[in-house]
Design a protein around this motif. Structure first.
Motif, mmCIF file in Angstrom:
data_model
loop_
_atom_site.group_PDB
_atom_site.id
_atom_site.type_symbol
_atom_site.label_atom_id
_atom_site.label_comp_id
_atom_site.label_asym_id
_atom_site.label_seq_id
_atom_site.Cartn_x
_atom_site.Cartn_y
_atom_site.Cartn_z
ATOM 1 N N ILE A 1 -16.991 5.566 9.986
ATOM 2 C CA ILE A 1 -15.849 6.220 9.363
ATOM 3 C C ILE A 1 -14.727 5.016 9.307
ATOM 4 O O ILE A 1 -14.337 4.457 10.481
ATOM 5 N N GLY A 2 -14.151 4.673 8.185
ATOM 6 C CA GLY A 2 -13.324 3.513 8.132
ATOM 7 C C GLY A 2 -11.673 4.125 8.009
ATOM 8 O O GLY A 2 -11.556 5.021 7.400
ATOM 9 N N PHE A 3 -10.958 3.204 8.425
ATOM 10 C CA PHE A 3 -9.600 3.500 8.379
ATOM 11 C C PHE A 3 -8.726 2.451 8.287
ATOM 12 O O PHE A 3 -9.087 1.454 8.923
ATOM 13 N N TYR A 4 -7.408 2.475 7.709
ATOM 14 C CA TYR A 4 -6.609 1.442 7.967
ATOM 15 C C TYR A 4 -5.580 1.597 9.107
ATOM 16 O O TYR A 4 -5.558 2.554 9.439
ATOM 17 N N THR A 5 -5.260 0.422 9.600
ATOM 18 C CA THR A 5 -4.447 0.478 10.822
ATOM 19 C C THR A 5 -3.100 0.527 10.438
ATOM 20 O O THR A 5 -2.918 0.346 9.549
ATOM 21 N N THR A 6 -2.235 0.616 11.508
ATOM 22 C CA THR A 6 -0.911 0.651 11.238
ATOM 23 C C THR A 6 -0.283 -0.714 10.602
ATOM 24 O O THR A 6 0.687 -0.822 10.169
ATOM 25 N N ALA A 7 -1.181 -1.732 10.832
ATOM 26 C CA ALA A 7 -0.935 -3.017 10.133
ATOM 27 C C ALA A 7 -0.850 -2.968 8.708
ATOM 28 O O ALA A 7 -0.047 -3.675 7.966
ATOM 29 N N ASP A 8 -1.539 -2.080 8.141
ATOM 30 C CA ASP A 8 -1.653 -1.878 6.848
ATOM 31 C C ASP A 8 -0.516 -0.781 6.244
ATOM 32 O O ASP A 8 -0.309 -0.049 6.776
ATOM 33 N N PRO A 9 0.197 -1.266 5.010
ATOM 34 C CA PRO A 9 1.025 -0.740 4.523
ATOM 35 C C PRO A 9 0.619 0.893 4.199
ATOM 36 O O PRO A 9 1.409 1.893 4.224
ATOM 37 N N ARG A 10 -0.409 1.289 3.946
ATOM 38 C CA ARG A 10 -1.017 2.243 3.741
ATOM 39 C C ARG A 10 -0.899 3.398 4.667
ATOM 40 O O ARG A 10 -0.332 4.705 4.655
ATOM 41 N N THR A 11 -1.250 3.259 5.754
ATOM 42 C CA THR A 11 -1.300 3.729 6.988
ATOM 43 C C THR A 11 0.142 3.846 7.640
ATOM 44 O O THR A 11 0.620 4.915 7.890
ATOM 45 N N ALA A 12 0.791 2.659 7.683
ATOM 46 C CA ALA A 12 2.380 2.604 8.154
ATOM 47 C C ALA A 12 3.202 3.441 7.336
ATOM 48 O O ALA A 12 3.981 4.046 7.768
ATOM 49 N N PHE A 13 2.772 3.652 6.049
ATOM 50 C CA PHE A 13 3.696 4.457 5.178
ATOM 51 C C PHE A 13 3.692 5.928 5.555
ATOM 52 O O PHE A 13 4.734 6.787 5.344
ATOM 53 N N MET A 14 2.619 6.500 6.623
ATOM 54 C CA MET A 14 2.631 7.969 6.826
ATOM 55 C C MET A 14 4.095 8.007 7.772
ATOM 56 O O MET A 14 4.438 9.211 7.713
#
Lengths: 349, 344
Positions: free
Chosen positions: A224-237
């Motif tokens: 199960i892969g996920f982007y961390t908060t370093a990534d803009p995609r997850t940070a955008f949440m």
């Protein structure tokens, strides 16, 4: 040469009045004219040190992802930009929002940008051929070697800390500072924040829900892969008023140098605290994930609280936020997430 | 004196004893690999969860995880045995100690065909992968053999290996060229770059079983003539072996086994290289022992490699193709150096 963060920020704010006037004026779309050139040297700090940008820089070439949109959003036509292949339906090499703005500036007389193919490494000769004053790459994954080579062509702005881990605000700040348009960059950020707030206001059910951007294969559900908060995609949440689940936050804190992580699906319970999953893929992929004995135990999957953003569609590309992609896709994106949040609410009711 | 020089022992009786002992060792390793594969994974589970998972009791995530390890272990066993047989056959056919589906570029060819077919004609089922992989592997085998046969001396081991490595490198570049512009958001592509057993399900195994069975039967049918062929082509003809037919059938079996494994699990290198060498040290060059023991040894090795990949990166996993490359690369160097010394 080291410049303190304070003086660097002050320097960035001290943008010449002429540049501000020019950018606000009606002739701003003249693009790479000298009107955007700063009158004094600017220093921008990033992961490889600090880059001094000489006074008068006015030709900007953008590489990697999204940096060209910063220039375009500030009404400056880049001299060159990296061809986009993912999320582009036509053969323009540009995402929809980029193409719209390029067409608009071109109609006003600016020269169309050169497109570089960097799928197999940066095309240094083509980049050099655009004779840039500055190379914008605040959101990128440049290696030291690539940075060094680019710096021989022109002063280059790399990412602040983590490769591919530049948040959209930082991308706008760094790139706009390098262009001598720091204060316009700040207004752009406030403007985008307002647009996000307006879009979120229409979907109150997403507020406070925990969410992260995931990445999974239907045919190999072993991880199960996920982007961390370093990534803009997850940070955008968090920009959407949502929270980062403790599980994703912990991985992000433990290893701040990576933008993507994964867990074995044997440890599916480690991401059980996600209310809403945002994921590349189609709604039709949900059944396969639910049928998996391990992945199917994740509450968000079980409840169908998954926002599938498509795969290689413009909307899926817009989830990586940028100054032009946010206005383009924010309403549709929030609507998808709101629908997933409804399912999470229905399950907990 | 002869005994001292020949470490494998010349006497027929002691050799058979040695072969039986080797069979025992490999079977014990295999059993150990299976036990480890069920007991150890990315999640630490207790004995209760192991027993519960095996009994089909889905009460806890641990038990569910153990239940999922069963088809995955079966996949490792089947893929590993196919790779072991494939490597042994290719070494026998080419009389080349460093032949392997990876070295000869066969599984890269299968991968390239699959990646191209995913990208351009959007295949998505294992059944489609299988046929595409077979075509890709066969074409690559023919091409590598043709290139390796150019020039004087025909298909010598070194020329074949060079042709294989060069072809493989060229095809890897093509895979990257196809993948890079499409990489983001497409995990299926990543899968074809790195071998993984994560998609092993009973349904997938049922799909590939007939192909692997055919490869095994073909391999069994050529074990004896391959022994004669090892004595040299003229000797083999003298012994009544149909050389061309034997080579063709053995190659077909090797290609089918390798292509099928690639369709199932992606490209996995080095298993087919390492296992026959280890087995040959135990039982000698007789293909009637070498082929089945390479199958069992390959199964054990791949299963161990998968377990290692599952436990070293907790809570994540490392793909088995990465593990076998790490373990196999030094072995390749050792074998290549050994082969050189022997030739000299």
């Amino acid at each position: 040469m080291t410049v303190s963060r304070k003086s660097f920020l002050l320097g960035g704010l001290a943008v010449p009045a002429a540049a501000i006037l020019a950018a606000c004026g009606s002739d701003s779309s003249s693009g790479t004219s000298a009107s955007t050139a700063s009158a004094e040297e600017i220093t921008v700090e990033h992961v490889f040190g600090s880059t001094a940008i000489p006074a008068g820089a006015s030709r900007f070439t953008a590489i990697a992802w999204g940096n060209h949109d910063v220039a375009l959003a500030l009404d400056v036509m880049p001299a060159g930009l990296s061809r986009q292949t993912w999320g582009v339906a036509d053969d323009s090499g540009m995402l929809e929002w980029t193409k719209q703005k390029v067409d608009e500036l071109a109609a006003a007389g600016a020269t169309r940008p050169v497109l570089f193919d960097d799928t197999d490494g940066y095309d240094y000769e083509a980049i050099a051929a655009t004779s840039p004053d500055v190379i914008l790459a605040a959101y990128s994954g440049l290696s030291q070697e690539e940075y060094d080579t680019l710096s021989k062509i022109a002063p280059t702005i790399a990412y602040p800390e983590v490769p591919w881990g530049t948040k959209w605000r930082d991308m706008i700040r760094l790139d706009s500072q390098a262009m001598g348009l720091a204060s316009q960059g700040e207004s752009l950020i406030s403007d985008l924040e307002q647009q996000i707030a307006d879009a979120v206001a229409a979907s109150p059910q997403i507020a406070g829900k925990s969410a992260a951007f995931f990445y999974m294969s239907q045919s190999d559900t072993s991880t199960i892969g996920f982007y961390t908060t370093a990534d803009p995609r997850t940070a955008f949440m968090t920009d959407l008023g949502m929270t980062i689940p403790a599980s994703v936050q912990k991985v992000s804190d433990d290893d701040p140098g990576v933008f993507f992580s994964d867990v074995s699906s044997e440890n599916a319970d480690q991401v059980a605290d996600v209310d809403v999953m945002i994921m590349y893929g189609e709604e039709s992929d949900l059944a396969a994930l639910q049928a998996d004995p391990l992945v199917g135990t994740i509450p968000a999957i079980k409840h169908g609280a998954v926002a599938f953003v498509g795969n290689g569609t413009p909307l899926s590309a817009s989830t990586n936020p940028g100054p032009l992609s946010i206005p383009w896709g924010i309403d549709d994106y929030v609507a998808l997430i709101a629908a997933a949040a409804d399912k999470a609410d229905a399950a907990s009711a | 004196m002869t005994t001292a020089l020949a470490p494998h022992g010349p006497a027929r009786a002691s050799r058979t004893g040695r072969q039986l002992a080797a069979l025992g060792v490999v079977l014990i390793l295999l059993a150990l690999a299976v036990v480890c594969s069920i007991a150890f994974g990315a999640r630490v589970v207790g004995i209760g969860e192991i027993l519960g998972g095996l009994a089909g009791d889905g009460g806890s995530l641990g038990a569910l995880a153990v239940a999922e390890r069963v088809p995955r272990t079966a996949t490792a066993l089947i893929a590993g045995s196919a790779l072991g047989i494939s490597g042994a056959l290719m070494q026998a056919v080419t009389r080349n100690p460093i032949a392997d589906p990876g070295i000869l570029g066969i599984n890269t060819g299968a991968s390239l065909a699959i990646v191209a077919a995913i990208a351009f004609v959007h295949i998505s089922t294992l059944w489609e992968y299988l046929w595409v992989a077979l075509v890709g592997a066969t074409l690559t085998a023919v091409a590598v053999y043709a290139i390796g046969s150019l020039g004087p001396g025909g298909a010598t081991p070194v020329k074949l290996a060079l042709a294989g490595v060069a072809t493989s490198a060229a095809m890897s570049s093509l895979i990257s060229a196809i993948m890079l512009p499409r990489a983001e958001g497409l995990t299926d592509f990543r899968f074809w770059q790195v071998g993984s057993l994560g998609r092993g399900t009973w349904a997938a195994l049922a799909t590939v079983a007939p192909f692997l069975l055919a490869a095994a039967l073909l391999a069994a049918s050529v074990a004896r003539p391959l022994n004669s062929l090892a004595l040299g082509e003229e000797m083999a003809v003298g012994l009544g072996v149909r050389v061309g037919r034997t080579r063709l059938l053995a190659s077909a079996a090797g290609v089918i086994a390798c292509a099928t494994t690639t369709a199932l699990a992606g490209p996995i290198g080095f298993v087919g290289l390492m296992v026959p060498h280890a087995v040959r040290m135990l039982v000698g060059p007789d293909n009637r022992w070498l082929l089945p023991l390479s199958a069992l040894g390959g199964a054990a090795l791949l299963t161990f490699a998968d377990v290692l990949g599952r436990v070293i990166a907790r809570p994540g996993e490392v793909s088995v193709g990465v593990v076998t490359a790490f373990v196999g690369a030094p072995v390749l160097i050792a074998i290549a150096r050994g082969a050189k010394v022997r030739e000299l």
